[in-house]
Design a protein around this motif. Sequence first.
Motif, PDB file in Angstrom:
ATOM      1  N   THR A   2       0.871  -1.173   0.000  1.00 33.90           N
ATOM      2  CA  THR A   2       0.000   0.000   0.000  1.00 33.90           C
ATOM      3  C   THR A   2       0.909   1.224   0.000  1.00 33.90           C
ATOM      4  O   THR A   2       1.666   1.446   0.957  1.00 33.90           O
ATOM      5  CB  THR A   2      -0.918   0.027   1.232  1.00 33.90           C
ATOM      6  N   LEU A  43       1.962   5.066   0.212  1.00 33.14           N
ATOM      7  CA  LEU A  43       1.528   6.290   0.888  1.00 33.14           C
ATOM      8  C   LEU A  43       2.232   7.493   0.283  1.00 33.14           C
ATOM      9  O   LEU A  43       3.410   7.429  -0.074  1.00 33.14           O
ATOM     10  CB  LEU A  43       1.849   6.224   2.387  1.00 33.14           C
ATOM     11  N   ASP A  44       1.502   8.594   0.178  1.00 34.22           N
ATOM     12  CA  ASP A  44       2.108   9.827  -0.335  1.00 34.22           C
ATOM     13  C   ASP A  44       1.221  10.996   0.053  1.00 34.22           C
ATOM     14  O   ASP A  44       0.137  10.825   0.609  1.00 34.22           O
ATOM     15  CB  ASP A  44       2.279   9.755  -1.861  1.00 34.22           C
ATOM     16  N   LEU A  56      -0.029  12.245   5.045  1.00 28.63           N
ATOM     17  CA  LEU A  56       0.137  11.072   4.195  1.00 28.63           C
ATOM     18  C   LEU A  56      -1.172  10.305   4.109  1.00 28.63           C
ATOM     19  O   LEU A  56      -1.931  10.233   5.082  1.00 28.63           O
ATOM     20  CB  LEU A  56       1.224  10.151   4.758  1.00 28.63           C
ATOM     21  N   ALA A  57      -1.414   9.717   2.941  1.00 32.45           N
ATOM     22  CA  ALA A  57      -2.608   8.903   2.738  1.00 32.45           C
ATOM     23  C   ALA A  57      -2.308   7.866   1.659  1.00 32.45           C
ATOM     24  O   ALA A  57      -1.410   8.064   0.831  1.00 32.45           O
ATOM     25  CB  ALA A  57      -3.792   9.777   2.323  1.00 32.45           C
ATOM     26  N   PRO A  58      -3.057   6.751   1.639  1.00 27.90           N
ATOM     27  CA  PRO A  58      -2.854   5.754   0.572  1.00 27.90           C
ATOM     28  C   PRO A  58      -3.165   6.348  -0.799  1.00 27.90           C
ATOM     29  O   PRO A  58      -4.180   7.035  -0.976  1.00 27.90           O
ATOM     30  CB  PRO A  58      -3.850   4.646   0.934  1.00 27.90           C
TER      31      PRO A  58
END
Length: 528
Positions: free
Chosen positions: A50, A52-53, A118-120
């Motif tokens: 997964t 993240l960015d 940050l989020a998927p």
Amino acid sequence: MSDPRSSPKGSTVRRYEMRDLAAAPRFANPDLDLGNPAMVSTKPAVCDLTVLDTADRRLLRAGIVLAHRSTDGVGEWLMAAPTWAPQLPAEYVEPMTSGEVPQQIRMLLAPFLRHAALAPVGTQHRTRATYLIRTAEREPLGSVVDDVFTVRRDGSLVTRYREVDIDTGAMSRDQTDWLDDALHSVEAVRVERHLSLPARFRVLIEDPTGDDADVAPVALGAGGSVGADASMAEIVAHFVGEEARDVLLADLNVRSGRTRKVQPLVRGLRAFADALPVLAPVVEPGHLDDLVAALDAAADQLDGAFGADQQRVLNGEEYLGIYERIDALRTPPLAEGIGLRPAREEIGQMVEAATRRMLSAGGAAPDAADDGGWHAAAVAADLLVSTAELASLLAPKQAKRLRDRARDLYDELIGCDNEELEALRTSLEGASVEEAFGIGRQYADLAESRSVARAEFVAHWGKSGRKVRRAGLDLLALLGVDAPNALDTAPPTADADGTAGDRTTGDRTTGDAPAASATELEGEVADE
């Protein structure tokens, strides 16, 4: 069992890429003593990533992958930054003990993340099948690793790809060549190495314009020169990226523990601050001043800092804000009227105007009714210095020559200017008798040195003016400006005794001599 993708000593691994739905070739050929391959495991190995960015994909755009990875139920954090090695690890893995990104990873990536959330942003699913290549008598010869990857964004399929690695092990040349032909028959392409994770995941960068240009603080591979017809925005962005790169690499050296010495970073911050004013003629006022002030402040705070104090500065809002300002200059706010044509044309026009102004002001300074002419000449020389420095972004060698000529003139003209004398006159107001006497002595000495400086400038102007014009013509020619007609304001010539004659009558009263023709001046390369 060792990783089937690792190469035993003396063996050769051949790498291939193929369509994900392509039929796997048969690896059996009795004529070459190749029996049926055997699966290492009856169940393919599964790995899920997964990624993240930030919302603007600043990690992926910088060539960095941050992900949590699950392999057969075992979770771990993964950071891959191969293009940033050795400042950042090509791959860093840490066991997943919680859902929070480990502090060590956050600290390393702080200049890129700058406290952004940050989020998927995507997932990758991989299935791996491993086979042993055997002889007809089932003696092992080598192995095949067949990986199939599926990349999704927001649940939707983005891409599929397949990587096949063959460890030839104890296989003969004929057996290896036959396997190579078998893979080519199903449209497999042999490659030197597979693409890195950051390269694979560039498909996760959402950009409706299709422009995948790097917008991270620094693109490590951005070295070299820009194109001849680059825009001013591209020139500014390239310059900022090149200058900031040294700062970021020095920063990462400290963060990663490669060095405890912070002085290279301090020097980089100050060097960047010193270099930025070159952009002043083309960037909106204020933007550079803020960045220069922030760079100087960070250098002062880090100079001599150790341990916790050092980390406090490096991870503080003020320091990380420097990278935000750098990022803003990657799409620079240009001054009014700038950016409408190729940069070489705009810079060429500025060089032509500044050189023409210098030649005119230098020749007119002795004729001015007051001392304002000398001040105007000094201002013109200073302008030519800054303009030549701007031109150095496109033509470093030729621009340096013009800049050095202009800087010499500026140094001479500062001694001819009247500002210090005016300041001394002003200081007489309210001064005591003793103070007034001292000021008078200073005034007399300064007035004498000013007179000598002006006489020397007039004596040398014919020669130094020709040098400036020649350097200007050479630079303009390289920038594509019509050089022969670009600078029709010629500097005065000097008489044999070093004094200048009148421009029209030849009298030695006005301080100028008849202008040399363009043909004469373009032939003057002597005295260089």
